[in-house]
Design an enzyme around this catalytic site. Structure first.
Site, short mmCIF file in Angstrom:
data_model
loop_
_atom_site.label_atom_id
_atom_site.label_comp_id
_atom_site.label_asym_id
_atom_site.label_seq_id
_atom_site.Cartn_x
_atom_site.Cartn_y
_atom_site.Cartn_z
N ASN A 10 0.87 -1.17 0.00
CA ASN A 10 0.00 0.00 0.00
C ASN A 10 0.91 1.22 0.00
O ASN A 10 1.44 1.61 1.04
CB ASN A 10 -0.89 -0.06 1.25
CG ASN A 10 -1.87 1.09 1.32
OD1 ASN A 10 -1.80 2.04 0.53
ND2 ASN A 10 -2.78 1.02 2.27
N ARG A 94 -2.50 -2.04 -3.59
CA ARG A 94 -3.70 -1.22 -3.43
C ARG A 94 -3.56 -0.04 -4.38
O ARG A 94 -2.57 0.68 -4.36
CB ARG A 94 -3.78 -0.71 -1.99
CG ARG A 94 -4.94 0.23 -1.82
CD ARG A 94 -4.90 0.93 -0.49
NE ARG A 94 -6.07 1.76 -0.36
CZ ARG A 94 -6.10 2.89 0.33
NH1 ARG A 94 -5.03 3.30 0.96
NH2 ARG A 94 -7.21 3.58 0.41
N HIS A 183 -12.61 3.35 -0.47
CA HIS A 183 -12.65 2.36 0.62
C HIS A 183 -13.36 1.08 0.17
O HIS A 183 -13.88 0.32 1.00
CB HIS A 183 -13.40 2.87 1.86
CG HIS A 183 -12.74 3.99 2.60
ND1 HIS A 183 -13.47 5.00 3.20
CD2 HIS A 183 -11.45 4.25 2.86
CE1 HIS A 183 -12.64 5.84 3.79
NE2 HIS A 183 -11.40 5.41 3.61
N LEU A 212 -15.58 4.12 9.47
CA LEU A 212 -15.26 5.37 10.17
C LEU A 212 -13.82 5.32 10.65
O LEU A 212 -13.52 4.81 11.73
CB LEU A 212 -16.22 5.57 11.37
CG LEU A 212 -17.72 5.46 11.08
CD1 LEU A 212 -18.53 5.59 12.37
CD2 LEU A 212 -18.16 6.51 10.06
N GLY A 213 -12.92 5.81 9.82
CA GLY A 213 -11.51 5.91 10.22
C GLY A 213 -11.14 7.38 10.22
O GLY A 213 -11.99 8.23 10.52
N ARG A 244 -11.20 16.18 6.69
CA ARG A 244 -11.97 16.56 5.49
C ARG A 244 -13.40 16.94 5.87
O ARG A 244 -14.00 16.30 6.73
CB ARG A 244 -12.02 15.38 4.51
CG ARG A 244 -10.71 15.13 3.82
CD ARG A 244 -10.78 13.88 2.95
NE ARG A 244 -9.70 12.97 3.29
CZ ARG A 244 -9.71 11.66 3.07
NH1 ARG A 244 -10.74 11.08 2.49
NH2 ARG A 244 -8.69 10.92 3.43
N ASP A 285 -8.47 12.96 16.64
CA ASP A 285 -8.49 11.64 17.28
C ASP A 285 -9.72 11.55 18.18
O ASP A 285 -9.88 12.33 19.11
CB ASP A 285 -7.21 11.42 18.09
CG ASP A 285 -7.08 9.96 18.50
OD1 ASP A 285 -8.06 9.39 19.03
OD2 ASP A 285 -6.00 9.38 18.28
N MET A 286 -10.59 10.57 17.86
CA MET A 286 -11.84 10.46 18.60
C MET A 286 -11.63 10.24 20.10
O MET A 286 -12.43 10.69 20.92
CB MET A 286 -12.69 9.34 17.98
CG MET A 286 -14.11 9.28 18.44
SD MET A 286 -15.00 10.86 18.35
CE MET A 286 -15.31 11.04 16.60
N ARG A 287 -10.53 9.59 20.47
CA ARG A 287 -10.25 9.39 21.91
C ARG A 287 -10.07 10.72 22.60
O ARG A 287 -10.59 10.95 23.69
CB ARG A 287 -8.98 8.55 22.11
CG ARG A 287 -9.17 7.10 21.79
CD ARG A 287 -7.86 6.41 21.59
NE ARG A 287 -7.27 6.81 20.31
CZ ARG A 287 -6.34 6.13 19.66
NH1 ARG A 287 -5.88 5.03 20.18
NH2 ARG A 287 -5.87 6.55 18.51
N GLY A 333 -11.00 2.53 12.43
CA GLY A 333 -10.51 2.98 13.74
C GLY A 333 -11.59 3.46 14.70
O GLY A 333 -11.67 3.00 15.85
N GLY A 335 -15.08 3.33 14.12
CA GLY A 335 -16.21 2.39 14.11
C GLY A 335 -15.96 1.16 14.97
O GLY A 335 -16.86 0.66 15.65
N ASN A 337 -13.73 0.99 17.52
CA ASN A 337 -13.23 1.24 18.89
C ASN A 337 -13.98 2.28 19.70
O ASN A 337 -13.60 2.54 20.84
CB ASN A 337 -11.77 1.70 18.81
CG ASN A 337 -10.89 0.63 18.21
OD1 ASN A 337 -10.81 -0.47 18.74
ND2 ASN A 337 -10.23 0.94 17.10
N GLU A 390 -8.29 -4.80 5.07
CA GLU A 390 -8.11 -4.52 3.65
C GLU A 390 -6.96 -5.33 3.07
O GLU A 390 -7.01 -5.77 1.92
CB GLU A 390 -7.88 -3.02 3.44
CG GLU A 390 -9.16 -2.23 3.67
CD GLU A 390 -8.93 -0.74 3.86
OE1 GLU A 390 -8.52 -0.36 4.97
OE2 GLU A 390 -9.16 0.04 2.94
#
Ligand code: ADP
Length: 411
Positions: A10, A94, A183, A212-213, A244, A285-287, A333, A335, A337, A390
């Site tokens: 990749n 890829r 994706h 959802l990454g 984005r 970062d969602m965390r 990532g 979705g 976690n 992937e």
């Protein structure tokens, strides 16, 4: 000796990720990453999974992709897994944009390279790096079959009414302006794994896949075929992402050019790099966003709410597109976690048959590994968490092509 291994590459603009897989048992033999290619301190990390060895790291200058791939192949060679090992059946690459030309994985020859190059104007960030990865790998072992697996392929089944923008047909066709989707390898893999989880044939199941990454997209999959997806001409359309914007009124661009005096390149950079969660609250970062929300940070809360609102709009839209929905699957990532994202995305949607079981959604440890259901028992629509893979999907498609093992899996 039978060749049963596949190397998956990749290649990004400044990085190369690689995995060597043994296809007889789908095991990883080695996993690695070369980052910051072209900088003084590039970094290679290599994990020799097969031998159970320690992760190794090399920090030195890898001037270009060729140097990076040579270094990666040296690391593989050190364990007898080099690019010239007779066990290696093929390399699977890829490739981000396959346009409308590539409706299946494809053995690479000069004509295929030319076509991937022809698509550079619609994927200026991605296809050039993918091309470099391919030509470098060819130079390292000219006799080895190389296969291109495209992010767009899974979406080539979208009907024309979902794939076309409502703009002048001649202009659109002259410049290949249409919705391609991305994706695709992940959407293909996750929709099939979701059907397996339900004990059903993918041909009988309708699934909404939420990838959802850092990049994010959603697709509507009807009986194993994609009928709509949120990304379009480029990976900018659709959901709110890490950096984005996703959907905006296209007139935002004219406004910023005419009224704010920004150049087209500046608006491009704004919408791709300084928007989404980062633009809304400074973090992607969602965390970190969840941690800030716990501390009462209003800006982080609003960013989260905008992110969730967009997901919910797409879920509603794709329920209408599909008519009957059997499952909603969360992956990538965020979705995989983030229980709060999954909970908020489906809260109050009982009317659509959608609900999340809190205990299952918030489970940790071994109960939160692998594909699993998080909907309440007896729910009308299954809600699943399905880790994407992937690389495995690319390896499968590559191996199937070079061994002639039946029809391609996403056909
Ligand atoms: P990419 O699009 O770069 O492949 P990934 O699918 O790896 O992205 O997702 C990366 C994102 O996943 C991170 O930016 C972060 O927001 C999110 N993420 C990763 N781990 C967790 C976690 N444990 N909880 C919440 N979010 C997470």
């Amino acid at each position: 000796m039978t060749a049963t291994r596949v190397l998956v590459l990749n290649s990004g603009s400044s990085s190369v990720k690689y995995q060597l897989l043994e296809m007889t048992d789908e095991s990883r033999l080695a996993v690695g990453l070369v980052e910051r290619i072209g900088e003084r301190q590039s970094r290679l990390t290599h994990t020799p999974v097969a031998t159970g060895g320690e992760r190794r790291e090399r920090v030195e200058e890898f001037a270009d992709h060729e140097a990076a791939l040579r270094a990666a192949s040296e690391e593989l060679e050190a364990e007898g897994l080099g690019l010239d090992a007779p066990e290696l059946a093929a390399i699977g690459h890829r490739v981000v944009h396959g346009g409308r030309s590539f409706t299946r994985p494809t053995l690479i020859d000069d004509g295929v390279l030319a076509e991937i190059r022809r698509l550079v104007p619609v994927a200026p960030l991605h296809n050039p790096a993918n091309l470099t990865g391919i030509t470098t790998a060819q130079a390292l072992n000219p006799g080895l079959p190389q296969v291109a697996v495209f992010d767009t392929t899974f979406h080539t089944t979208m009907p024309e009414h979902a794939a076309r923008y409502a703009i002048d047909v001649e202009t659109a066709d002259a410049h290949r302006v249409r919705r391609y989707g991305f994706h695709g390898t992940s959407h293909a893999y996750v929709s099939r794994r979701t059907a397996q989880l339900l004990g059903a044939d993918p041909a009988d199941v309708n699934v909404i896949v939420l990838h959802l990454g850092n990049g994010a997209s959603v697709s509507a999959v009807q009986g194993g075929r994609c009928v709509d997806t949120s990304m379009g001409l480029t990976p900018l359309e659709g959901l709110v992402m890490g950096t984005r914007s996703g959907d905006v009124d296209p007139a935002v661009v004219f406004h910023l050019v005419r009224v704010a005096g920004m150049s087209v390149d500046e608006v491009d950079e704004l919408l791709n790099k300084r928007s989404g969660l980062v633009g809304l609250c400074g973090d992607n970062d969602m965390r970190e966003i969840r941690r800030r929300i716990e501390e009462g940070d209003e800006q982080a809360r609003l960013a989260f709410d905008i992110y969730i609102h967009r997901i919910r709009k797409y879920i509603g839209a794709y329920c209408a597109v599909l008519g009957r929905v059997d499952a909603v699957a969360f992956t990538a990532g965020v979705g995989e976690n983030s229980p709060p994202v999954r909970e908020a995305a489906l809260a109050g949607l009982d009317g659509l048959g959608l609900a999340v079981d809190p205990a299952a959604n918030e489970a940790e440890g071994p109960a939160a590994e692998g594909p699993r259901l998080i909907s309440p028992r007896g729910a009308r629509v299954a809600v699943a968490v399905v880790p994407t893979d992937e690389e495995l999907e690319i390896a499968h498609q590559t191996y199937a092509l070079v061994t002639g093992a039946g029809r391609h899996r996403t056909d």
